[in-house]
Design an enzyme around this catalytic site. Structure first.
Site, PDB file in Angstrom:
ATOM      1  CB  SER A   1      -5.339   0.171   1.219  1.00 18.61           C
ATOM      2  OG  SER A   1      -6.558   0.321   0.526  1.00 18.61           O
TER       3      SER A   1
ATOM      4  CG  HIS B   1      -6.340  -2.765  -4.751  1.00 15.22           C
ATOM      5  ND1 HIS B   1      -6.110  -1.621  -4.046  1.00 15.22           N
ATOM      6  CD2 HIS B   1      -7.204  -3.494  -4.018  1.00 15.22           C
ATOM      7  CE1 HIS B   1      -6.789  -1.670  -2.907  1.00 15.22           C
ATOM      8  NE2 HIS B   1      -7.467  -2.783  -2.871  1.00 15.22           N
TER       9      HIS B   1
ATOM     10  CG  ASP C   1       0.671  -0.899  -2.848  1.00  4.67           C
ATOM     11  OD1 ASP C   1      -0.169  -1.737  -3.162  1.00  4.67           O
ATOM     12  OD2 ASP C   1       0.577  -0.164  -1.854  1.00  4.67           O
TER      13      ASP C   1
END
Length: 633
Positions: free
Chosen positions: A576, A214, A149
């Site tokens: 997610s 994010h 990520d």
């Protein structure tokens, strides 16, 4: 005086007051000046001097305003907040403080029931699984979950550990000591991003540190975050967070950045993760569209994940957020556990009570208006400079047009316009505007031309009172009440504001006990074999987990999402968010059955998952403006 003795005397004094007046209450008062954490103080001595000065200023402030004996200052807040807690017996004290300069906020202390962030309990982990594995702190012990990520913030309490095992990559904001026993590995991959010219060294950090909006430490905390971490957001405790497998270890592979990432970097990260010996690999990422070529299963990343699976690593991937359209799945291959998202039974509702007795329901994770009193209501266009077009101010994105003498102490009606849909406007900016102009709070109404299916930023936590009337019925009712109670000149200028209202506390969760529902955004099957969307004989998604309004760790350094900038926790939605739930549960199974293959673990989850809401009643799925029975796709 010794601290212990001082505390005993203080408690004795307060208890005596309680015998005198049942009206005695505690209030937290926040001041406008910055606390220690907002200051650029270079050493401990300077910090101590600044904190001492703030405490002294609190005392002088109170002594100059209040009569001696009418209050007891319980605490001075100097590090994270600039303010104090005050114990009072006379309502006059509160009125004096409300009108005092430099007071930012007054909040009545309340007794709250402390809850977890709910999904471990919702999934039955807290009572069924953790005790069988030795308790929450040991659940997942010995299992390593890898996350590909945008990195991690190793200083977040969800990942701290007193142990030390420095095997990570040192770099900006990421010292070797960041690999601490909880985080057992951390590396970053950016060569393709650098070659493409998209890596920004002043923003993206050449290290595993997460600086992305994010906040992809989100998956790490949801899967394996430490147990019982206070969820503090905008100075309010929303409960206590825990990952699904709090005892599991984390290995981080940063291959994504604010702009996204490149497959070659991700593949390199997968390669390293498998070499490092992770047991579970979580990818809350996926392609933007179905890859070109004869088969979606044969692109490089899918093959890399196949090899990871063959090496004994369970790969868990988000299904995508393209729902409710069919064949919107973006996790294709049969060897990948593809995760769909559901809504949970937790709701954060808010409401506003009008002066005529009406109560309008909305949303907004915001504190209530002060003191339970009713405040005058004014539309943004009615309290702005006359030479400004109404359409430019109704979204409340700029403080400059507002006339301070007209807005102070009022609730301002703003409108959710098309600017919010395009992200040119945000609810966070509305709150910032209200704070700057000195208004009592805001009411966000819906534009009739937009509708109210999805309100962007509706789950952002706010420091000022606010409510989002996310349906036309409530919005229309407010405007009707306001217009009928606003006096205007012949030219239409508002000259008297008789409408009043107060906003209730929107930060307390309610739990309906209802069954999960497939979220509208969650990608659907059937699975596809290629870019022509030819159906593949593979059942997707594989499984569903909670994905809507999930509390998880957030990096306060994140720049990409202005809704929650500066916060340690955020309330987020998407597949997610569902993916790390499954990764954490897989870690619990792996701990119990270390010799099981990835296929066996996935099978165990699929064959024991609920497929009905209650016996004989199907799980439902959100479609466009309706609910329908869910199907395997």
């Amino acid at each position: 005086m010794k601290p212990a003795l001082a505390f005993i005397l203080l408690v004795s004094f307060i208890e005596t007051w309680k015998l005198v007046s049942v009206e005695a209450k505690v209030f937290v008062v926040l001041m406008e000046d910055d606390p220690v954490v907002m200051m650029s103080l270079r050493n401990d001595e300077n910090i101590a001097i600044y904190k001492e000065r703030m405490t002294r200023e609190h005392d002088v402030f109170l002594e100059s305003l209040l009569e001696k004996g009418s209050y007891v200052k319980l605490y001075s807040y100097t590090h994270l907040l600039n303010g104090f807690a005050i114990y009072v017996t006379d309502k006059k004290v509160l009125h004096v403080l409300e009108s005092a300069e430099k007071v930012r906020l007054i909040h009545e202390d309340t007794k709250l029931q402390k809850l977890t962030t709910h999904t471990p309990e919702l999934l039955g982990i807290t009572t069924g699984v953790w005790p069988a594995l030795g308790g929450a702190m040991l659940a997942g012990e010995g299992v390593v979950i890898g996350f590909i990520d945008t990195g991690i913030n190793p200083f977040h309490p969800s990942f701290t550990n007193e142990a030390s095992s420095a095997t990570g990559s040192a770099g900006e904001q990421f010292p070797p000591s960041a690999c601490n026993g909880k985080i057992v590995g951390a590396q970053y991959f950016a060569r393709a991003a650098i070659a493409a010219g998209e890596f920004n060294s002043t923003r993206d950090y050449a290290s595993p540190f997460d600086a992305d909006g994010h906040g992809r430490q989100v998956p790490s905390s949801t899967a394996a975050g430490n147990h019982g971490i206070p969820v503090m957001a905008n100075n309010f405790n929303y409960g206590y967070a825990s990952g699904m497998a709090p005892g599991a270890q984390i290995s981080v592979y940063k291959a994504l950045y604010p702009f996204g990432g490149y497959m070659s970097d991700v593949v390199a990260a997968v390669d390293q993760a498998v070499e490092d010996g992770v047991d579970v690999l979580s990818l809350s990422i996926g392609p933007a569209s179905v890859p070109s070529g004869p088969s979606a299963f044969l692109n490089v990343l899918e093959l890399e994940l196949l090899f990871a699976t063959k090496a004994g690593v369970l790969v868990v991937q988000a299904a995508g957020n393209g729902g409710p359209s069919s064949s919107s799945i973006l996790s294709f291959s049969p060897w990948i556990t593809s995760v769909a998202a559901s809504i949970t039974d937790r709701r954060y509702n808010n409401s506003i009570r009008l002066g005529d007795g009406q109560s309008l329901i909305g949303t907004g994770l915001a504190p209530p208006t002060i003191g339970g009193v009713f405040f005058p209501v004014a539309a943004a266009a009615d309290v702005c400079q006359r030479n400004i077009t109404a359409g430019l101010v109704e979204s409340c994105q700029d403080a400059d047009p507002f006339i301070r003498s007209l807005v102070r102490g009022k609730l301002i009606i703003c409108t959710y316009t098309f600017d919010f849909e395009s992200e040119a406007a945000t609810i966070a900016t509305v709150a910032d505007t209200i704070s700057k102009i000195g208004a009592a709070g805001f009411i966000l109404t819906m534009d009739p031309d937009i509708g109210s299916e999805q309100i962007k930023g509706a789950t952002v936590t706010l420091q000022v009172p606010g409510v989002i009337l996310n349906n036309m019925e409530s919005s229309s009712a407010l405007w009707e009440y306001y217009n009928s109670n606003t006096m205007r000149s012949r030219s239409g200028i508002a000259i008297g504001f008789r409408a009043t209202a107060r906003i209730l506390d929107g930060r307390e969760a309610t739990y309906t006990g209802s069954a999960p529902v497939v979220a509208s955004y969650s990608s659907r099957g059937p699975d596809v074999n290629n870019a022509l969307l030819e159906t593949a004989d593979v059942l997707k998604p594989t499984i569903m987990a909670p994905g809507s309004s999930i509390w998880a760790a957030w990096s306060p350094n994140s720049e990409g999402d202005q809704y929650i900038k500066g916060q340690n926790f955020a309330l987020l939605s998407g597949t997610s968010m569902a993916t790390p739930h499954i990764a954490g549960i897989a870690a619990l199974i792996k701990q119990k059955h270390p010799d099981w293959s990835p296929a066996a673990i996935t099978s165990a989850m699929m064959t024991t998952a609920n497929f009905t809401a209650t016996p004989g009643v199907p799980i439902l799925a959100q479609q466009k403006n309706k609910l329908s029975p869910a199907t395997p796709i």
